[in-house]
Design a protein around this motif. Structure first.
Motif, PDB file in Angstrom:
ATOM      1  N   ASN A 137       0.830  -1.207   0.000  1.00 29.89           N
ATOM      2  CA  ASN A 137       0.000   0.000   0.000  1.00 29.89           C
ATOM      3  C   ASN A 137       0.866   1.260   0.000  1.00 29.89           C
ATOM      4  N   ILE A 138       1.892   1.294   0.839  1.00 32.82           N
ATOM      5  CA  ILE A 138       2.754   2.479   0.914  1.00 32.82           C
ATOM      6  C   ILE A 138       3.432   2.742  -0.430  1.00 32.82           C
ATOM      7  N   GLU A 139       3.808   1.686  -1.123  1.00 37.83           N
ATOM      8  CA  GLU A 139       4.485   1.813  -2.414  1.00 37.83           C
ATOM      9  C   GLU A 139       3.518   1.770  -3.588  1.00 37.83           C
ATOM     10  N   GLY A 140       2.225   1.777  -3.315  1.00 43.06           N
ATOM     11  CA  GLY A 140       1.214   1.598  -4.345  1.00 43.06           C
ATOM     12  C   GLY A 140       1.057   2.775  -5.293  1.00 43.06           C
ATOM     13  N   ASP A 141       0.278   2.523  -6.327  1.00 39.51           N
ATOM     14  CA  ASP A 141      -0.010   3.516  -7.358  1.00 39.51           C
ATOM     15  C   ASP A 141      -1.113   4.448  -6.852  1.00 39.51           C
ATOM     16  N   TYR A 142      -0.733   5.315  -5.921  1.00 38.43           N
ATOM     17  CA  TYR A 142      -1.676   6.250  -5.308  1.00 38.43           C
ATOM     18  C   TYR A 142      -1.205   7.684  -5.522  1.00 38.43           C
ATOM     19  N   THR A 143      -2.134   8.613  -5.381  1.00 38.25           N
ATOM     20  CA  THR A 143      -1.834  10.033  -5.562  1.00 38.25           C
ATOM     21  C   THR A 143      -2.111  10.851  -4.306  1.00 38.25           C
ATOM     22  N   HIS A 144      -2.977  10.347  -3.442  1.00 44.62           N
ATOM     23  CA  HIS A 144      -3.424  11.093  -2.267  1.00 44.62           C
ATOM     24  C   HIS A 144      -3.475  10.159  -1.056  1.00 44.62           C
ATOM     25  N   PHE A 145      -3.505  10.756   0.135  1.00 51.96           N
ATOM     26  CA  PHE A 145      -3.658   9.958   1.341  1.00 51.96           C
ATOM     27  C   PHE A 145      -4.179  10.796   2.483  1.00 51.96           C
ATOM     28  N   GLY A 146      -4.587  10.080   3.516  1.00 50.57           N
ATOM     29  CA  GLY A 146      -5.004  10.692   4.761  1.00 50.57           C
ATOM     30  C   GLY A 146      -4.530   9.808   5.894  1.00 50.57           C
ATOM     31  N   LEU A 147      -4.471  10.386   7.084  1.00 58.66           N
ATOM     32  CA  LEU A 147      -3.963   9.636   8.224  1.00 58.66           C
ATOM     33  C   LEU A 147      -4.559  10.199   9.501  1.00 58.66           C
ATOM     34  N   SER A 148      -4.845   9.305  10.421  1.00 55.12           N
ATOM     35  CA  SER A 148      -5.236   9.721  11.764  1.00 55.12           C
ATOM     36  C   SER A 148      -4.460   8.884  12.755  1.00 55.12           C
ATOM     37  N   VAL A 149      -3.939   9.548  13.788  1.00 58.67           N
ATOM     38  CA  VAL A 149      -3.276   8.875  14.890  1.00 58.67           C
ATOM     39  C   VAL A 149      -4.002   9.325  16.151  1.00 58.67           C
TER      40      VAL A 149
END
Length: 167
Positions: A137-149
């Motif tokens: 997933n981290i190395e995937g063909d993506y353009t955007h992301f979101g994160l919550s901690v």
């Protein structure tokens, strides 16, 4: 009846096997419910550091940096709240989170990583990179992301949800 039982058993086994792994979905679902774009999200220092580390890693291996999307981070936060309230670490309802991101943002592909009780962003990223599904997933063909901690106020345990999207 035996066939139904076999299908149910297979489905239960499939869910159990994938409960703590990275998850991905292709954007083909549609929903008739009204879904609202969330435009504001207040990032804490841990979230910003984790996202920075993910982007630094991606760039170091020749991939594009991902753009932060407040709506995706809000969906991540909702999942953290669910995990804390239910004292679980899983991908429950990933299909609905993914469908929301597809419908609201027009994503073509969505993936999700979760982590639990890593004390630092570096430790969480290290664990994800040592897990083939999460690393994919981290190395995937993506353009955007979101994160919550999020930290469970009762236990002090830390929950991470990271969602990736190709928009």
């Amino acid at each position: 009846m035996k066939k139904i039982m076999r299908v149910m058993l297979f489905t239960a086994m499939l869910i159990a096997v994938n409960a703590c792994s990275a998850d991905t979905a292709e954007g083909s679902e549609s929903s008739t419910t009204t879904e609202t774009l969330i435009t504001t999200y207040t990032y804490n220092d841990t979230e910003l550091e984790t996202m920075k580390l993910i982007n630094e890693y991606r760039v170091s291996i020749g991939l594009n940096a991902l753009e932060m999307v407040n709506h995706i981070s809000f969906k991540c936060e909702e999942h953290n709240k669910y995990m804390i309230a239910n004292n679980v670490v899983n991908h429950n309802d990933f299909t609905s989170r993914s469908a929301n991101i597809v419908n609201v943002l027009g994503a073509k592909k969505v993936g999700e990583n979760v982590a639990y009780n890593y004390k630092t962003p570096q430790a969480a990223l290290k664990a994800w990179l040592e897990s083939p599904g999460h690393k994919e997933n981290i190395e995937g063909d993506y353009t955007h992301f979101g994160l919550s901690v999020s930290t469970d106020p009762a236990t002090g345990k830390i929950y991470y949800t990271n969602i990736f999207a190709k928009i």
